[in-house]
Design a protein around this motif. Sequence first.
Motif, PDB file in Angstrom:
ATOM      1  N   THR A   9       8.870  11.771 -39.790  1.00 25.53           N
ATOM      2  CA  THR A   9       9.500  10.606 -40.397  1.00 25.53           C
ATOM      3  C   THR A   9      10.995  10.845 -40.500  1.00 25.53           C
ATOM      4  O   THR A   9      11.460  11.980 -40.462  1.00 25.53           O
ATOM      5  CB  THR A   9       8.932  10.363 -41.797  1.00 25.53           C
ATOM      6  OG1 THR A   9       9.188  11.519 -42.601  1.00 25.53           O
ATOM      7  CG2 THR A   9       7.437  10.111 -41.754  1.00 25.53           C
ATOM      8  N   ALA A  12      14.517  11.719 -45.595  1.00 23.59           N
ATOM      9  CA  ALA A  12      14.571  11.013 -46.879  1.00 23.59           C
ATOM     10  C   ALA A  12      15.289  11.896 -47.885  1.00 23.59           C
ATOM     11  O   ALA A  12      15.107  13.115 -47.897  1.00 23.59           O
ATOM     12  CB  ALA A  12      13.164  10.685 -47.369  1.00 23.59           C
ATOM     13  N   GLU A  13      16.101  11.294 -48.738  1.00 26.22           N
ATOM     14  CA  GLU A  13      16.895  12.056 -49.702  1.00 26.22           C
ATOM     15  C   GLU A  13      16.709  11.483 -51.104  1.00 26.22           C
ATOM     16  O   GLU A  13      16.695  10.272 -51.286  1.00 26.22           O
ATOM     17  CB  GLU A  13      18.374  11.995 -49.316  1.00 26.22           C
ATOM     18  CG  GLU A  13      19.313  12.690 -50.292  1.00 26.22           C
ATOM     19  CD  GLU A  13      20.778  12.606 -49.874  1.00 26.22           C
ATOM     20  OE1 GLU A  13      21.651  12.687 -50.757  1.00 26.22           O
ATOM     21  OE2 GLU A  13      21.036  12.427 -48.661  1.00 26.22           O
ATOM     22  N   TRP A  14      16.535  12.382 -52.088  1.00 33.05           N
ATOM     23  CA  TRP A  14      16.496  11.939 -53.472  1.00 33.05           C
ATOM     24  C   TRP A  14      17.039  13.038 -54.374  1.00 33.05           C
ATOM     25  O   TRP A  14      17.076  14.207 -53.997  1.00 33.05           O
ATOM     26  CB  TRP A  14      15.094  11.525 -53.896  1.00 33.05           C
ATOM     27  CG  TRP A  14      14.052  12.607 -53.855  1.00 33.05           C
ATOM     28  CD1 TRP A  14      13.329  13.008 -52.779  1.00 33.05           C
ATOM     29  CD2 TRP A  14      13.608  13.411 -54.955  1.00 33.05           C
ATOM     30  NE1 TRP A  14      12.464  14.024 -53.122  1.00 33.05           N
ATOM     31  CE2 TRP A  14      12.606  14.288 -54.454  1.00 33.05           C
ATOM     32  CE3 TRP A  14      13.950  13.481 -56.307  1.00 33.05           C
ATOM     33  CZ2 TRP A  14      11.956  15.223 -55.252  1.00 33.05           C
ATOM     34  CZ3 TRP A  14      13.301  14.419 -57.107  1.00 33.05           C
ATOM     35  CH2 TRP A  14      12.316  15.262 -56.580  1.00 33.05           C
TER      36      TRP A  14
END
Length: 256
Positions: A9, A12-14
């Motif tokens: 995928t 994604a960053e958080w």
Amino acid sequence: MPSSLAPATPLAEWTGEIDGLTFRVLSTRHAAADAPTFVLVHGIGTSHRYLTRLHAELAARATVHSIDLPGFGGLPAPKGAPGVPEISHALGTLLERTGVTGAVILGHSMGVQWVVDLAVQRPELARAVVLCSPVVDRAHRTRRMQAFLLSHDSALEPPRAALTVFREYLRSGLRWYAAQARHMVRYPLEDRVATLSVPVLIVRGSKDRIAGQRWCSELRDRAADGTLAVVPGHRHLVQFTAPATVAAGIRRFLGS
């Protein structure tokens, strides 16, 4: 290794806070259900940015989480000066909330200290531990000597690698860097490695004076199940300058 090379995928960053410590997580999740999981932890003064090449290599066949630790990579530095055990404890909580368990956890340079302490505290989170360019050699356990060795090594690294790290040092700031450097030179890595219950892979570049051959051999011998891999012609930033070789070596280690 996953049974298929299904695409990963997008990254994604958080960002999240654990016990007053702010972390950043950058994740690439592999579509194969049996894909292994890797966790990458940077060293003092740096961030995920100098791990992106290794992250990409591993993500071809695995789920990969790169972690930015408090005070680094532009994250706020916490009050006080939490040591290796405190940051590792919060990192364990972070991984638990992320759903990580049984991962291959890799640290580079001082990142080795955080991941070793994490694996000692929370062995269920680690399938294996990779110590890339581990510090601090107990024969050179002073901040002055570490600064000398780092300056010498940095001057001989490829310019892009050295510039990437220098920019990260500027982001971290002197106060937080100095606070963690005090913890770094006091941490008894060889003793903590001896208590690990999971397989350990030590990776070093053959020209790395910071993580020398004698020191890395000692860590291998201290581990209950230790392996040492040397990448010819590379220095302390071997994960940046030889990411494909490092990734292949890790896969061979896991396959064995």
